[in-house]
Write an enzyme that holds these catalytic residues in place. Structure first.
Site, PDB file in Angstrom:
ATOM      1  N   HIS A  54       0.856  -1.189   0.000  1.00  0.00           N
ATOM      2  CA  HIS A  54       0.000   0.000   0.000  1.00  0.00           C
ATOM      3  C   HIS A  54       0.893   1.240   0.000  1.00  0.00           C
ATOM      4  CE1 HIS A  54      -3.888  -1.962   1.764  1.00  0.00           C
ATOM      5  NE2 HIS A  54      -3.363  -2.676   0.778  1.00  0.00           N
ATOM      6  N   GLU A  56       0.963   3.780   1.974  1.00  0.00           N
ATOM      7  CA  GLU A  56       1.488   4.117   3.296  1.00  0.00           C
ATOM      8  C   GLU A  56       2.692   3.255   3.655  1.00  0.00           C
ATOM      9  OE1 GLU A  56      -3.113   4.303   3.736  1.00  0.00           O
ATOM     10  OE2 GLU A  56      -1.644   3.250   2.491  1.00  0.00           O
ATOM     11  N   CYS A  84      -6.117   1.777   5.988  1.00  0.00           N
ATOM     12  CA  CYS A  84      -6.751   0.544   6.461  1.00  0.00           C
ATOM     13  C   CYS A  84      -6.084   0.115   7.771  1.00  0.00           C
ATOM     14  CB  CYS A  84      -6.602  -0.550   5.402  1.00  0.00           C
ATOM     15  SG  CYS A  84      -4.889  -1.126   5.187  1.00  0.00           S
ATOM     16  N   CYS A  87      -2.296  -0.577   7.543  1.00  0.00           N
ATOM     17  CA  CYS A  87      -1.489   0.633   7.432  1.00  0.00           C
ATOM     18  C   CYS A  87      -1.474   1.436   8.725  1.00  0.00           C
ATOM     19  CB  CYS A  87      -1.970   1.470   6.254  1.00  0.00           C
ATOM     20  SG  CYS A  87      -1.627   0.661   4.659  1.00  0.00           S
TER      21      CYS A  87
END
Length: 153
Positions: A54, A56, A84, A87
Site C-alpha cells: 500500500h 502508506e 486501512c 497501514c
C-alpha cells in the site's frame, strides 16, 4: 487546514496519479518531518504481487531507509485515502504522530470510517488522524479509476 497541509496532500495526490498510470489503485502517501519529505509511496500491490504494498507502507519503508531508523518519531503521514487497519498498524509501530488523509474509506478505513484504531487504549502508541484534506479531489481519482475498470470488457 494549513497551506502546508494542502501542499503535501497535493503532492500525495500526484503520487496517486502516477499509480493510475501504472494501473494501480490510485493512492499516494508522503512521510514528512519538519516540513521536509522523508519518504514517498504509492500503491504497487498489483505490480508487486504483494498485498502489503500500500502507499502508506511504501512511504514508511522509503522514509525509514532514508533516515536509517525504523522509528519515524516527529513525523506525519499524508495519504490520499483513509488508511486501512494494516497501514494504521504500521503507522503506529513506526511511531508516526499524525495522519492527514483525504477521502474517507467506508469499506476499510481504520481512522473512524469502519473502525478507529486510535481509540483502542491497549495499543501503546496512538497517532492523531485528521481527514478531509482535498477530500473531493482524493475521492474523485478513486471513483474515476474504478469507473474505468467497470467499463472495460
Amino acid at each position: 487546514m494549513t497551506d502546508e497541509n494542502l501542499k503535501f496532500m497535493e503532492l500525495a495526490l500526484e503520487l496517486a496519479k502516477q499509480a493510475t498510470l501504472k494501473d494501480e489503485v490510485p493512492v499516494g502517501a508522503l512521510i514528512v518531518r519538519n516540513g521536509q519529505i522523508l519518504g514517498r509511496g504509492m500503491n504497487t500491490s498489483i505490480g508487486d504481487h504483494d498485498p502489503t504494498s500500500h502507499a502508506e507502507i511504501n512511504a514508511i519503508r522509503d522514509a525509514a531507509k532514508a533516515i536509517k531508523n525504523y522509528r519515524l518519531k516527529d513525523c506525519s503521514i499524508y495519504v490520499t485515502l483513509e488508511p486501512c487497519a494494516m497501514c494504521v498498524g504500521a503507522i503506529q509501530h513506526a511511531r508516526i504522530g499524525k495522519i492527514f488523509y483525504g477521502a474517507p474509506d467506508p469499506k476499510t478505513g481504520a481512522c473512524g470510517s469502519v473502525v478507529n484504531l486510535m481509540t483502542i487504549k491497549e495499543i501503546n502508541h496512538h497517532a492523531e488522524a485528521i481527514g478531509g484534506i482535498l477530500e473531493k479531489e482524493c475521492g474523485q481519482i478513486l471513483k474515476d479509476f474504478f469507473l474505468s475498470k467497470r467499463k472495460k470488457p
